[in-house]
Design an enzyme around this catalytic site. Structure first.
Site, PDB file in Angstrom:
ATOM      1  N   ASN A 231       6.129   9.834  -7.758  1.00 58.02           N
ATOM      2  CA  ASN A 231       5.057   9.412  -6.855  1.00 58.02           C
ATOM      3  C   ASN A 231       5.237  10.042  -5.475  1.00 58.02           C
ATOM      4  O   ASN A 231       4.632   9.596  -4.505  1.00 58.02           O
ATOM      5  CB  ASN A 231       5.058   7.891  -6.710  1.00 58.02           C
ATOM      6  CG  ASN A 231       4.912   7.192  -8.042  1.00 58.02           C
ATOM      7  OD1 ASN A 231       4.006   7.505  -8.807  1.00 58.02           O
ATOM      8  ND2 ASN A 231       5.815   6.276  -8.339  1.00 58.02           N
TER       9      ASN A 231
ATOM     10  N   HIS B 150      -0.431  -4.548 -10.719  1.00 55.58           N
ATOM     11  CA  HIS B 150       0.988  -4.229 -10.912  1.00 55.58           C
ATOM     12  C   HIS B 150       1.830  -5.479 -11.209  1.00 55.58           C
ATOM     13  O   HIS B 150       1.522  -6.571 -10.737  1.00 55.58           O
ATOM     14  CB  HIS B 150       1.480  -3.580  -9.607  1.00 55.58           C
ATOM     15  CG  HIS B 150       2.822  -2.931  -9.686  1.00 55.58           C
ATOM     16  ND1 HIS B 150       3.950  -3.523  -9.196  1.00 55.58           N
ATOM     17  CD2 HIS B 150       3.206  -1.724 -10.184  1.00 55.58           C
ATOM     18  CE1 HIS B 150       4.986  -2.702  -9.370  1.00 55.58           C
ATOM     19  NE2 HIS B 150       4.551  -1.607  -9.967  1.00 55.58           N
TER      20      HIS B 150
ATOM     21  N   GLU C 141      -5.637  -3.634  -6.348  1.00 54.72           N
ATOM     22  CA  GLU C 141      -5.056  -2.382  -5.866  1.00 54.72           C
ATOM     23  C   GLU C 141      -6.223  -1.479  -5.480  1.00 54.72           C
ATOM     24  O   GLU C 141      -7.296  -1.574  -6.077  1.00 54.72           O
ATOM     25  CB  GLU C 141      -4.239  -1.708  -6.985  1.00 54.72           C
ATOM     26  CG  GLU C 141      -3.050  -2.541  -7.422  1.00 54.72           C
ATOM     27  CD  GLU C 141      -2.275  -1.918  -8.580  1.00 54.72           C
ATOM     28  OE1 GLU C 141      -2.301  -0.678  -8.735  1.00 54.72           O
ATOM     29  OE2 GLU C 141      -1.647  -2.673  -9.324  1.00 54.72           O
TER      30      GLU C 141
ATOM     31  N   SER D  18      -2.321   2.040 -10.429  1.00 52.80           N
ATOM     32  CA  SER D  18      -1.123   2.855 -10.614  1.00 52.80           C
ATOM     33  C   SER D  18      -1.050   3.542 -11.972  1.00 52.80           C
ATOM     34  O   SER D  18      -0.455   4.600 -12.083  1.00 52.80           O
ATOM     35  CB  SER D  18       0.126   2.008 -10.401  1.00 52.80           C
ATOM     36  OG  SER D  18       0.159   0.930 -11.309  1.00 52.80           O
TER      37      SER D  18
ATOM     38  N   ASP E 213      -3.424  -3.857  -2.375  1.00 50.10           N
ATOM     39  CA  ASP E 213      -2.185  -3.101  -2.557  1.00 50.10           C
ATOM     40  C   ASP E 213      -2.542  -1.616  -2.523  1.00 50.10           C
ATOM     41  O   ASP E 213      -3.245  -1.121  -3.407  1.00 50.10           O
ATOM     42  CB  ASP E 213      -1.557  -3.518  -3.898  1.00 50.10           C
ATOM     43  CG  ASP E 213      -0.237  -2.817  -4.197  1.00 50.10           C
ATOM     44  OD1 ASP E 213      -0.053  -1.676  -3.723  1.00 50.10           O
ATOM     45  OD2 ASP E 213       0.582  -3.391  -4.922  1.00 50.10           O
TER      46      ASP E 213
ATOM     47  N   HIS F 196      -0.605   3.461  -3.968  1.00 45.72           N
ATOM     48  CA  HIS F 196      -0.908   4.846  -4.367  1.00 45.72           C
ATOM     49  C   HIS F 196      -2.013   5.473  -3.526  1.00 45.72           C
ATOM     50  O   HIS F 196      -2.591   6.484  -3.917  1.00 45.72           O
ATOM     51  CB  HIS F 196      -1.276   4.888  -5.855  1.00 45.72           C
ATOM     52  CG  HIS F 196      -0.141   4.467  -6.722  1.00 45.72           C
ATOM     53  ND1 HIS F 196       0.868   5.320  -7.103  1.00 45.72           N
ATOM     54  CD2 HIS F 196       0.181   3.246  -7.226  1.00 45.72           C
ATOM     55  CE1 HIS F 196       1.756   4.659  -7.836  1.00 45.72           C
ATOM     56  NE2 HIS F 196       1.364   3.399  -7.921  1.00 45.72           N
TER      57      HIS F 196
ATOM     58  N   LYS G 243       6.375   5.930  -2.033  1.00 49.58           N
ATOM     59  CA  LYS G 243       5.557   6.851  -2.820  1.00 49.58           C
ATOM     60  C   LYS G 243       5.122   8.038  -1.950  1.00 49.58           C
ATOM     61  O   LYS G 243       5.966   8.839  -1.612  1.00 49.58           O
ATOM     62  CB  LYS G 243       4.431   6.075  -3.479  1.00 49.58           C
ATOM     63  CG  LYS G 243       5.064   5.201  -4.573  1.00 49.58           C
ATOM     64  CD  LYS G 243       4.210   4.189  -5.227  1.00 49.58           C
ATOM     65  CE  LYS G 243       5.058   3.458  -6.271  1.00 49.58           C
ATOM     66  NZ  LYS G 243       4.490   2.195  -6.708  1.00 49.58           N
TER      67      LYS G 243
HETATM   68  C1  PLP Z   1       5.190   0.949  -6.983  1.00 52.48           C
HETATM   69  C2  PLP Z   1       4.292  -0.195  -6.745  1.00 52.48           C
HETATM   70  C3  PLP Z   1       4.753  -1.342  -6.106  1.00 52.48           C
HETATM   71  C4  PLP Z   1       6.192  -1.547  -5.760  1.00 52.48           C
HETATM   72  O1  PLP Z   1       6.594  -0.789  -4.668  1.00 52.48           O
HETATM   73  P1  PLP Z   1       8.136  -0.410  -4.500  1.00 52.48           P
HETATM   74  O2  PLP Z   1       8.277  -0.065  -3.073  1.00 52.48           O
HETATM   75  O3  PLP Z   1       8.414   0.700  -5.444  1.00 52.48           O
HETATM   76  O4  PLP Z   1       8.926  -1.645  -4.873  1.00 52.48           O
HETATM   77  C5  PLP Z   1       3.830  -2.334  -5.831  1.00 52.48           C
HETATM   78  N1  PLP Z   1       2.534  -2.212  -6.190  1.00 52.48           N
HETATM   79  C6  PLP Z   1       2.075  -1.122  -6.826  1.00 52.48           C
HETATM   80  C7  PLP Z   1       0.639  -1.045  -7.187  1.00 52.48           C
HETATM   81  C8  PLP Z   1       2.942  -0.087  -7.142  1.00 52.48           C
HETATM   82  O5  PLP Z   1       2.486   0.974  -7.808  1.00 52.48           O
END
Ligand code: PLP
Length: 386
Positions: free
Chosen positions: A47, A133, A176, A180, A205, A208, A239
Site C-alpha cells: 500500500n 475493514h 470507507e 480496501s 475511514d 486508502h 499506506k
Molecule cells: C489498513 C487499514 C486499516 C488499519 O490501518 P493500520 O495503520 O494498518 O493499522 C484501517 N482501515 C482500513 C480501511 C485499512 O485498509
C-alpha cells in the site's frame, strides 16, 4: 477446538494464512532467497502507493527525529509522553483534512478500536457498510452498540434501515471512502445528506484515500468537498504516507472528548519520534507535490486499459484493482503462476473477503515502471487465457 484439525481444514479449503519473508530492495522490489538462489518480485501487494517509504526526505526526517528525541516516547501521552512534536503533526493533519483538530493513534487498527466505542455504547446504533475493514468491525463489537449492516455502497438500503432502526440514542454511520479490497468509492456527497436528515454522526475511514485524492491529498472528503460534514475523518500513516501510525481529524471538542474516552489512545504508549518525523515529511510531500498523484493515476490508467482489452473491467476509480476469481484454491494457484513470472500479488481469501469472492488484489504504486505494469497486465491476461 482442535487446532491441528482447524489448520488442516483451512489448508484444504485453500484459506490457510501463511507468512512469506521477503527483503525489500531500495527500488521497491522484493527479494526472496530460496533453494534455487535469489528471486526478485515486483510488488503488487503493498500500500506504499506513492513509494514514500523509501523517499529520502522521510528517511532524513526520521533520522533527525531519532537523533534529537530518542527511540521511544517513554510513556502514554497522558502521562509524560506528550511531546510537542505530536502536536505539530496533529496541526499538519488537521490542515490536510480541513478539520479543526486531530489526534494520533498507534495504528489504524487501534484508531478504529478506540474511536468507535468512544462514540457509541449500549443504547446506540452503528450503521456499518458490509465491506468495512475488520478493524471497524472490531471497534463496533467493543462498543456493544447495536450493529446494523447495510449492503455495500447501497444508500437506499441504508435509508430503509435508518427509517426502521435509527432509534432515539446516538447513531453512527461508518464507511470507507475507498474500499480496501474492492477499490471502489463511497458516494459521500449523497451520504452526508442522509446523515444530516437522520441526525447521525458520520465517520469516514480514508486509509486508502489520504495522499491520493483531493487537490492537496486530503482524501475523498477533500475531493468531494464534504470535509465539514464529516464528523470523524480517520486514516493511517502506514499506506500512501509511507510511515506508521494513524490519526483522526475532527472538531476540537470531538478531539477533547476522544482524549478522555478513547481507550486505545489513553492506555497505549505514544508513537516513536522517528515515525513522527517520517509522517510529518510525508504530509509536506503530498501537499506540495500533486504530480505524484497524477503520475500514480496515469499508471493506474495504463494498467487498467490493458486489463480492459482482455475484458477485465474494474469497479472503482482507484489504485486498488481486484481480479475476482471466486474459489480460494484457484486464486492461490493463480498467485503462484504469477510468482513464477516474478509478480507478487497476494491471494485475498475468506474471511478477509466474503465466501466465494476470493481474488487477487493488485495495487499500483510508484515503485512500478510502465514496462513492468504492461508486462504484468499482459502476463495476467495470458494466464487467464484472455
Ligand atoms: C489498513 C487499514 C486499516 C488499519 O490501518 P493500520 O495503520 O494498518 O493499522 C484501517 N482501515 C482500513 C480501511 C485499512 O485498509
Amino acid at each position: 477446538m482442535d487446532r491441528l484439525n482447524w489448520l488442516e481444514e483451512r489448508r484444504r479449503s485453500g484459506n490457510l494464512r501463511q507468512l512469506f519473508p521477503v527483503k525489500r530492495m531500495p527500488d521497491g522490489t522484493l527479494q526472496v532467497e530460496g533453494d534455487g538462489g535469489k528471486a526478485v518480485f515486483h510488488d503488487f501487494s503493498s500500500n506504499d502507493y506513492l513509494a514514500l517509504s523509501l523517499h529520502k526526505d522521510l528517511i532524513t526526517a526520521s533520522r533527525k527525529y531519532l537523533e534529537l528525541y530518542g527511540t521511544g516516547a517513554g510513556a502514554a501521552r497522558l502521562m509524560s509522553g506528550d511531546l510537542t512534536l505530536y502536536h505539530d503533526l496533529e496541526r499538519q493533519v488537521a490542515e490536510l483534512k480541513r478539520q479543526e483538530a486531530a489526534l494520533l493513534f498507534g495504528s489504524g487498527y487501534l484508531a478504529n478500536c478506540g474511536v468507535i466505542p468512544a462514540l457509541a455504547g449500549r443504547q446506540d446504533v452503528i450503521f456499518c457498510d458490509r465491506l468495512n475493514h475488520a478493524s471497524i468491525y472490531d471497534g463496533c463489537r467493543l462498543s456493544r452498540a447495536r450493529l446494523v449492516r447495510f449492503h455495500h455502497n447501497d444508500l437506499n438500503h441504508l435509508e430503509d434501515l435508518l427509517r426502521s432502526k435509527r432509534g432515539q440514542g446516538e447513531a453512527l454511520i461508518v464507511v470507507e471512502s475507498i474500499y480496501s479490497m474492492d477499490g471502489d468509492r463511497c458516494p459521500l456527497k449523497d451520504l452526508v445528506l442522509l446523515k444530516e436528515k437522520y441526525g447521525c454522526l458520520l465517520m469516514v475511514d480514508e486509509a486508502h484515500a489520504t495522499g491520493l485524492f483531493g487537490a492537496h491529498g486530503g482524501g475523498v472528503i477533500e475531493e468531494d468537498g464534504v470535509s465539514s460534514q464529516v464528523d470523524i475523518a480517520m486514516g493511517t500513516f502506514g499506506k500512501a504516507l509511507g510511515s506508521y501510525g494513524a490519526y483522526v481529524a475532527a472538531s476540537r471538542s470531538m478531539v477533547d472528548f476522544l482524549v478522555n474516552r478513547a481507550r486505545a489512545f489513553i492506555y497505549s504508549t505514544a508513537l516513536p519520534p522517528a515515525v513522527i518525523g517520517a509522517s510529518a515529511a510525508a504530509i509536506r510531500i503530498v501537499q506540495e507535490h500533486p504530480e505524484l498523484r497524477q503520475d500514480l493515476f496515469a499508471k493506474v490508467a495504463l494498467f487498467k486499459s490493458i486489463l480492459k482489452q482482455g475484458g477485465l473491467e474494474s469497479l472503482g476509480p482507484s489504485q486498488i484493482i481486484p481480479v475476482l476469481v471466486g474459489e480460494s484454491v484457484a486464486t492461490v494457484k493463480l498467485a503462484e503462476q504469477l510468482r513464477q513470472r516474478n509478480i507478487f500479488a497476494t491471494a485475498v481469501r475468506p474471511p478477509t473477503v466474503p465466501e466465494g469472492t476470493a481474488r487477487l488484489r493488485f495495487s499500483v504504486t510508484l515503485h512500478q515502471s510502465d514496462i513492468v505494469l504492461k508486462e504484468t497486465a499482459t502476463a495476467l491476461l495470458e494466464i487467464l487465457g484472455r
